[in-house]
Design a protein around this motif. Sequence first.
Motif, PDB file in Angstrom:
ATOM      1  N   ASP A   1      92.630  24.787 122.611  1.00 20.30           N
ATOM      2  CA  ASP A   1      92.314  23.626 121.784  1.00 20.30           C
ATOM      3  C   ASP A   1      92.989  23.701 120.422  1.00 20.30           C
ATOM      4  O   ASP A   1      93.573  22.718 119.956  1.00 20.30           O
ATOM      5  CB  ASP A   1      90.793  23.529 121.626  1.00 20.30           C
ATOM      6  N   ILE A   2      92.934  24.846 119.773  1.00 16.97           N
ATOM      7  CA  ILE A   2      93.518  24.942 118.426  1.00 16.97           C
ATOM      8  C   ILE A   2      95.032  25.133 118.454  1.00 16.97           C
ATOM      9  O   ILE A   2      95.675  25.036 117.418  1.00 16.97           O
ATOM     10  CB  ILE A   2      92.841  26.043 117.578  1.00 16.97           C
TER      11      ILE A   2
ATOM     12  N   SER B   1      92.668  21.957 115.067  1.00 15.73           N
ATOM     13  CA  SER B   1      93.788  21.503 115.906  1.00 15.73           C
ATOM     14  C   SER B   1      94.896  20.903 115.038  1.00 15.73           C
ATOM     15  O   SER B   1      94.618  20.230 114.054  1.00 15.73           O
ATOM     16  CB  SER B   1      93.317  20.424 116.889  1.00 15.73           C
TER      17      SER B   1
ATOM     18  N   GLY C   1      87.201  23.142 116.763  1.00 17.37           N
ATOM     19  CA  GLY C   1      88.502  22.815 117.348  1.00 17.37           C
ATOM     20  C   GLY C   1      89.067  21.526 116.795  1.00 17.37           C
ATOM     21  O   GLY C   1      90.273  21.388 116.596  1.00 17.37           O
TER      22      GLY C   1
ATOM     23  N   PHE D   1      88.807  27.211 123.595  1.00 14.42           N
ATOM     24  CA  PHE D   1      88.969  27.055 122.151  1.00 14.42           C
ATOM     25  C   PHE D   1      90.368  27.462 121.708  1.00 14.42           C
ATOM     26  O   PHE D   1      90.994  26.777 120.894  1.00 14.42           O
ATOM     27  CB  PHE D   1      87.905  27.885 121.422  1.00 14.42           C
TER      28      PHE D   1
ATOM     29  N   TRP E   1      89.452  19.012 125.184  1.00 15.12           N
ATOM     30  CA  TRP E   1      88.064  19.019 124.727  1.00 15.12           C
ATOM     31  C   TRP E   1      87.093  18.907 125.892  1.00 15.12           C
ATOM     32  O   TRP E   1      85.998  19.435 125.832  1.00 15.12           O
ATOM     33  CB  TRP E   1      87.801  17.905 123.722  1.00 15.12           C
TER      34      TRP E   1
END
Length: 101
Positions: A29-30, A76, A72, A26, A39
């Motif tokens: 992801d962000i 993102s 996310g 995570f 992902w």
Amino acid sequence: MKGIPSSRRPSRALPFVLLAVLLGVFAVDIATPRGFADWIFYLLPIVLCMRSVSRRVLIILAAAASVLTLVGFVLSPPGAPVWASGLSRLLALLLIWITIW
């Protein structure tokens, strides 16, 4: 667990380690632009623990992975078109739930 040698029993810490892995995915992801292929890594902890944790724990990890996948998507930074990123996230969610069933 009766009948299972202690060397073959799953660790009680395994679900927490896998949850930490999910949180690490995570974080990546962000931090990366939307559309980056991270992902799919939400599926990794679930695949790693399929044979070593109870069904209930597996469902909880899948639910956590699903929530983090959706959050996310929202957090993102911009990158790929929203529709493409959304479609890939839906694919990730589908893969997560197909994998555990």
